[in-house]
Design a protein around this motif. Structure first.
Motif, PDB file in Angstrom:
ATOM      1  N   SER A   1      51.507 -91.693 -15.505  1.00  0.00           N
ATOM      2  CA  SER A   1      50.120 -91.439 -15.050  1.00  0.00           C
ATOM      3  C   SER A   1      49.505 -90.291 -15.847  1.00  0.00           C
ATOM      4  CB  SER A   1      50.075 -91.039 -13.568  1.00  0.00           C
ATOM      5  OG  SER A   1      50.759 -91.965 -12.818  1.00  0.00           O
ATOM      6  N   ALA A   2      50.295 -89.262 -16.103  1.00  0.00           N
ATOM      7  CA  ALA A   2      49.779 -88.113 -16.862  1.00  0.00           C
ATOM      8  C   ALA A   2      49.424 -88.543 -18.284  1.00  0.00           C
ATOM      9  CB  ALA A   2      50.806 -86.994 -16.871  1.00  0.00           C
ATOM     10  N   VAL A   3      50.269 -89.352 -18.901  1.00  0.00           N
ATOM     11  CA  VAL A   3      49.989 -89.830 -20.266  1.00  0.00           C
ATOM     12  C   VAL A   3      48.644 -90.543 -20.262  1.00  0.00           C
ATOM     13  CG1 VAL A   3      50.695 -91.406 -22.124  1.00  0.00           C
ATOM     14  CG2 VAL A   3      52.429 -90.074 -20.925  1.00  0.00           C
ATOM     15  N   TYR A   4      48.463 -91.427 -19.279  1.00  0.00           N
ATOM     16  CA  TYR A   4      47.238 -92.223 -19.245  1.00  0.00           C
ATOM     17  C   TYR A   4      46.000 -91.337 -19.147  1.00  0.00           C
ATOM     18  CZ  TYR A   4      44.105 -96.109 -18.484  1.00  0.00           C
ATOM     19  OH  TYR A   4      43.095 -97.022 -18.631  1.00  0.00           O
ATOM     20  N   SER A   5      46.017 -90.438 -18.156  1.00  0.00           N
ATOM     21  CA  SER A   5      44.785 -89.660 -17.964  1.00  0.00           C
ATOM     22  C   SER A   5      44.578 -88.666 -19.107  1.00  0.00           C
ATOM     23  CB  SER A   5      44.767 -88.983 -16.588  1.00  0.00           C
ATOM     24  OG  SER A   5      45.838 -88.076 -16.507  1.00  0.00           O
ATOM     25  N   GLU A   6      45.627 -88.071 -19.607  1.00  0.00           N
ATOM     26  CA  GLU A   6      45.446 -87.077 -20.681  1.00  0.00           C
ATOM     27  C   GLU A   6      45.090 -87.737 -22.011  1.00  0.00           C
ATOM     28  OE1 GLU A   6      48.941 -84.602 -20.714  1.00  0.00           O
ATOM     29  OE2 GLU A   6      48.718 -84.156 -18.570  1.00  0.00           O
ATOM     30  N   CYS A   7      45.550 -88.960 -22.204  1.00  0.00           N
ATOM     31  CA  CYS A   7      45.220 -89.680 -23.444  1.00  0.00           C
ATOM     32  C   CYS A   7      43.752 -90.091 -23.423  1.00  0.00           C
ATOM     33  CB  CYS A   7      46.119 -90.908 -23.576  1.00  0.00           C
ATOM     34  SG  CYS A   7      45.655 -92.007 -24.911  1.00  0.00           S
ATOM     35  N   THR A   8      43.318 -90.653 -22.294  1.00  0.00           N
ATOM     36  CA  THR A   8      41.945 -91.177 -22.233  1.00  0.00           C
ATOM     37  C   THR A   8      40.899 -90.064 -22.193  1.00  0.00           C
ATOM     38  OG1 THR A   8      42.307 -91.427 -19.859  1.00  0.00           O
ATOM     39  CG2 THR A   8      42.495 -93.418 -21.180  1.00  0.00           C
ATOM     40  N   THR A   9      41.343 -88.835 -21.940  1.00  0.00           N
ATOM     41  CA  THR A   9      40.384 -87.722 -21.948  1.00  0.00           C
ATOM     42  C   THR A   9      40.616 -86.798 -23.139  1.00  0.00           C
ATOM     43  OG1 THR A   9      41.912 -86.544 -20.514  1.00  0.00           O
ATOM     44  CG2 THR A   9      40.093 -87.692 -19.434  1.00  0.00           C
ATOM     45  N   ALA A  10      41.447 -87.227 -24.053  1.00  0.00           N
ATOM     46  CA  ALA A  10      41.790 -86.438 -25.245  1.00  0.00           C
ATOM     47  C   ALA A  10      42.415 -85.076 -24.888  1.00  0.00           C
ATOM     48  CB  ALA A  10      40.587 -86.272 -26.159  1.00  0.00           C
ATOM     49  N   ALA A  11      43.059 -85.037 -23.729  1.00  0.00           N
ATOM     50  CA  ALA A  11      43.687 -83.769 -23.330  1.00  0.00           C
ATOM     51  C   ALA A  11      45.086 -83.612 -23.926  1.00  0.00           C
ATOM     52  CB  ALA A  11      43.757 -83.687 -21.806  1.00  0.00           C
ATOM     53  N   ARG A  12      45.592 -84.658 -24.525  1.00  0.00           N
ATOM     54  CA  ARG A  12      46.901 -84.538 -25.204  1.00  0.00           C
ATOM     55  C   ARG A  12      46.834 -85.155 -26.588  1.00  0.00           C
ATOM     56  NH1 ARG A  12      52.048 -87.224 -23.220  1.00  0.00           N
ATOM     57  NH2 ARG A  12      51.524 -86.279 -21.225  1.00  0.00           N
ATOM     58  N   GLY A  13      47.637 -84.640 -27.484  1.00  0.00           N
ATOM     59  CA  GLY A  13      47.700 -85.192 -28.828  1.00  0.00           C
ATOM     60  C   GLY A  13      48.836 -86.200 -28.926  1.00  0.00           C
ATOM     61  N   CYS A  14      48.755 -87.044 -29.933  1.00  0.00           N
ATOM     62  CA  CYS A  14      49.764 -88.102 -30.071  1.00  0.00           C
ATOM     63  C   CYS A  14      51.135 -87.528 -30.411  1.00  0.00           C
ATOM     64  CB  CYS A  14      49.325 -89.108 -31.125  1.00  0.00           C
ATOM     65  SG  CYS A  14      47.886 -90.059 -30.600  1.00  0.00           S
ATOM     66  N   VAL A  15      51.175 -86.443 -31.171  1.00  0.00           N
ATOM     67  CA  VAL A  15      52.490 -85.902 -31.540  1.00  0.00           C
ATOM     68  C   VAL A  15      53.226 -85.414 -30.296  1.00  0.00           C
ATOM     69  CG1 VAL A  15      53.689 -84.113 -32.856  1.00  0.00           C
ATOM     70  CG2 VAL A  15      51.757 -85.323 -33.879  1.00  0.00           C
ATOM     71  N   ASP A  16      52.515 -84.686 -29.438  1.00  0.00           N
ATOM     72  CA  ASP A  16      53.140 -84.222 -28.189  1.00  0.00           C
ATOM     73  C   ASP A  16      53.563 -85.409 -27.329  1.00  0.00           C
ATOM     74  OD1 ASP A  16      52.903 -81.613 -28.843  1.00  0.00           O
ATOM     75  OD2 ASP A  16      50.986 -81.313 -27.799  1.00  0.00           O
TER      76      ASP A  16
ATOM     77  N   GLN B   1      42.527 -96.403 -33.583  1.00  0.00           N
ATOM     78  CA  GLN B   1      41.161 -95.808 -33.561  1.00  0.00           C
ATOM     79  C   GLN B   1      41.190 -94.309 -33.311  1.00  0.00           C
ATOM     80  OE1 GLN B   1      38.313 -97.740 -31.007  1.00  0.00           O
ATOM     81  NE2 GLN B   1      38.781 -99.735 -31.887  1.00  0.00           N
ATOM     82  N   ARG B   2      42.354 -93.794 -32.888  1.00  0.00           N
ATOM     83  CA  ARG B   2      42.406 -92.359 -32.572  1.00  0.00           C
ATOM     84  C   ARG B   2      42.792 -91.590 -33.836  1.00  0.00           C
ATOM     85  NH1 ARG B   2      45.654 -88.743 -28.193  1.00  0.00           N
ATOM     86  NH2 ARG B   2      43.910 -87.302 -27.993  1.00  0.00           N
ATOM     87  N   THR B   3      41.841 -91.426 -34.701  1.00  0.00           N
ATOM     88  CA  THR B   3      42.146 -90.819 -35.999  1.00  0.00           C
ATOM     89  C   THR B   3      42.176 -89.298 -35.936  1.00  0.00           C
ATOM     90  OG1 THR B   3      39.814 -91.135 -36.462  1.00  0.00           O
ATOM     91  CG2 THR B   3      41.327 -92.704 -37.472  1.00  0.00           C
ATOM     92  N   THR B   4      41.541 -88.718 -34.927  1.00  0.00           N
ATOM     93  CA  THR B   4      41.653 -87.262 -34.755  1.00  0.00           C
ATOM     94  C   THR B   4      41.946 -86.954 -33.288  1.00  0.00           C
ATOM     95  OG1 THR B   4      39.283 -87.048 -34.382  1.00  0.00           O
ATOM     96  CG2 THR B   4      40.042 -86.664 -36.630  1.00  0.00           C
ATOM     97  N   ARG B   5      42.455 -85.760 -33.099  1.00  0.00           N
ATOM     98  CA  ARG B   5      42.951 -85.318 -31.788  1.00  0.00           C
ATOM     99  C   ARG B   5      41.866 -85.340 -30.711  1.00  0.00           C
ATOM    100  NH1 ARG B   5      44.217 -83.057 -27.647  1.00  0.00           N
ATOM    101  NH2 ARG B   5      45.773 -81.446 -27.292  1.00  0.00           N
ATOM    102  N   ASN B   6      40.598 -85.110 -31.105  1.00  0.00           N
ATOM    103  CA  ASN B   6      39.552 -85.025 -30.079  1.00  0.00           C
ATOM    104  C   ASN B   6      38.930 -86.376 -29.701  1.00  0.00           C
ATOM    105  OD1 ASN B   6      38.369 -85.297 -32.510  1.00  0.00           O
ATOM    106  ND2 ASN B   6      36.784 -83.720 -32.242  1.00  0.00           N
ATOM    107  N   ILE B   7      39.395 -87.463 -30.329  1.00  0.00           N
ATOM    108  CA  ILE B   7      38.905 -88.801 -29.928  1.00  0.00           C
ATOM    109  C   ILE B   7      39.788 -89.290 -28.771  1.00  0.00           C
ATOM    110  CG2 ILE B   7      38.586 -91.204 -30.668  1.00  0.00           C
ATOM    111  CD1 ILE B   7      38.306 -90.214 -33.519  1.00  0.00           C
ATOM    112  N   PRO B   8      39.193 -89.681 -27.643  1.00  0.00           N
ATOM    113  CA  PRO B   8      40.026 -90.205 -26.550  1.00  0.00           C
ATOM    114  C   PRO B   8      40.799 -91.460 -27.000  1.00  0.00           C
ATOM    115  CG  PRO B   8      37.783 -89.776 -25.789  1.00  0.00           C
ATOM    116  CD  PRO B   8      37.768 -89.634 -27.292  1.00  0.00           C
ATOM    117  N   GLY B   9      42.006 -91.599 -26.507  1.00  0.00           N
ATOM    118  CA  GLY B   9      42.833 -92.733 -26.922  1.00  0.00           C
ATOM    119  C   GLY B   9      42.734 -93.903 -25.950  1.00  0.00           C
ATOM    120  N   ARG B  10      43.337 -95.032 -26.366  1.00  0.00           N
ATOM    121  CA  ARG B  10      43.358 -96.229 -25.521  1.00  0.00           C
ATOM    122  C   ARG B  10      44.819 -96.605 -25.262  1.00  0.00           C
ATOM    123  NH1 ARG B  10      40.539-100.309 -29.264  1.00  0.00           N
ATOM    124  NH2 ARG B  10      41.975 -99.236 -30.666  1.00  0.00           N
ATOM    125  N   PRO B  11      45.385 -96.088 -24.199  1.00  0.00           N
ATOM    126  CA  PRO B  11      46.808 -96.329 -23.940  1.00  0.00           C
ATOM    127  C   PRO B  11      47.158 -97.819 -23.919  1.00  0.00           C
ATOM    128  CG  PRO B  11      45.893 -94.828 -22.300  1.00  0.00           C
ATOM    129  CD  PRO B  11      44.759 -95.281 -23.143  1.00  0.00           C
TER     130      PRO B  11
END
Ligand code: SF4
Length: 325
Positions: free
Chosen positions: A249-264, A220-230
């Protein structure tokens, strides 16, 4: 373990890691079962790879930490006594026990679909497996839950032999090795070479990183600004296996707030996996730098295994009233 060539991370977590640890508490015997690999061959072309597959696999064992000084490491066919015991055990094994084995039924079903026929070796596969175990009077076999019925069958065959001919073999116990299920890069199925969703233990750090970058993520995370579901992303579950808890923990919080991209996120995971594999790669290089060393290890292991096997066969011959040469 069947000699399938280079091993992957799933093989390591599913079996090898436990094998390495067991060396601290048990006298271990580890065998590349090349005769078992013959149940599915149809021509010489299928067997050409066996020797190089064995060598690749043994190198992975050694790289993972199997210690040939402490454990016996060898190839099944180096000990022909296993085939003798297979024949003798087949005399005490009712056919119904073998045709009821779920994996056998499944193989037959698959073969029916492809109009192939079942060979005699396939029916006797569990008998050869039993010979692999009890030839060395092994009392414990490290297996996953799916292999428990096979060990149960080995116990029954050993028990039946003991009932017919007197106490000879210990009834082998399954030692259940719980291991995390590693889903492959496709995020769909268990990591496996045949699905090409795997990460080889022996791959270079560059190749490993490249493959990790192909991993599927939250669809569902088709673009960088959509929050992800770890919780639905396999990259996250691999972080949980290979990254530090702070990083997870950082992956979780940054993914769910769209603070990180999947490539990184995948780049970071590749770094963690490469750190995890580094000691194995170093050990592999050490073994590879000594030409002929793997052969020497197998020759030595084969001799040690054969010494045990010869004694067992002598005892079995005597108990079964067979003539010695
Ligand atoms: S940021 Fe990481 S955990 Fe989140 S969806 Fe992308 S790859 Fe998965």
């Amino acid at each position: 373990m069947r000699p399938t060539g280079l091993l992957h991370l799933g093989n390591y977590l599913g079996a090898l890691q436990n094998w390495v640890e067991l060396q601290d508490d048990y006298d271990c015997i580890y065998c590349a079962v090349d005769i078992h690999a013959l149940t599915t061959v149809e021509s010489q072309a299928d067997t050409n790879q066996i020797q190089s597959n064995i060598e690749d696999m043994i190198l992975d064992w050694l790289a993972a930490g199997i210690d040939p000084e402490r454990s016996i490491v060898f190839v099944q066919s180096q000990v022909p006594e296993v085939m003798t015991l297979h024949t003798l055990l087949s005399m005490v094994t009712p056919l119904g026990w073998l045709t009821r084995v779920p994996t056998f039924k499944e193989k037959v079903r698959q073969m029916d679909e492809t109009e192939e026929t079942v060979n005699y070796g396939l029916v006797g596969y569990p008998v050869l497996q039993t010979a692999d175990i009890i030839l060395y009077k092994a009392d414990t076999v490290p297996v996953g839950r799916d292999q428990v019925p096979h060990i149960e069958l080995s116990r029954e065959i050993a028990r039946r032999f003991n009932n017919f001919f007197g106490d000879t073999f210990p009834e082998p116990q399954a030692k259940l090795t719980e291991s995390p299920l590693l889903v492959g890069l496709d995020g769909q199925a268990k990591m496996s070479k045949s699905l090409d969703n795997h990460l080889d233990l022996a791959a270079t750090p560059e190749d490993t990183s490249k493959r990790v970058l192909t991993a599927f993520t939250d669809p569902q995370r088709t673009t960088r600004n959509i929050p992800g579901r770890p919780e639905v992303c396999n990259v996250y579950s691999m972080h949980q296996m290979f990254s530090s808890s702070t990083a997870v923990s950082a992956v979780y919080s940054e993914c769910t707030t769209a603070a990180r991209g999947c490539v990184d996120c995948k780049r970071q995971l590749a770094g963690s996996i490469n750190d995890f594999l580094e000691p194995m790669r170093d050990r592999r290089k050490e073994y590879e730098s000594r030409p002929g060393y793997v052969r020497e290890i197998l020759d030595e292991g084969g001799k040690r295994a054969r010494a045990i096997a010869a004694k067992t066969i002598e005892e079995v011959y005597e108990k079964m009233g067979l003539a010695r040469g």
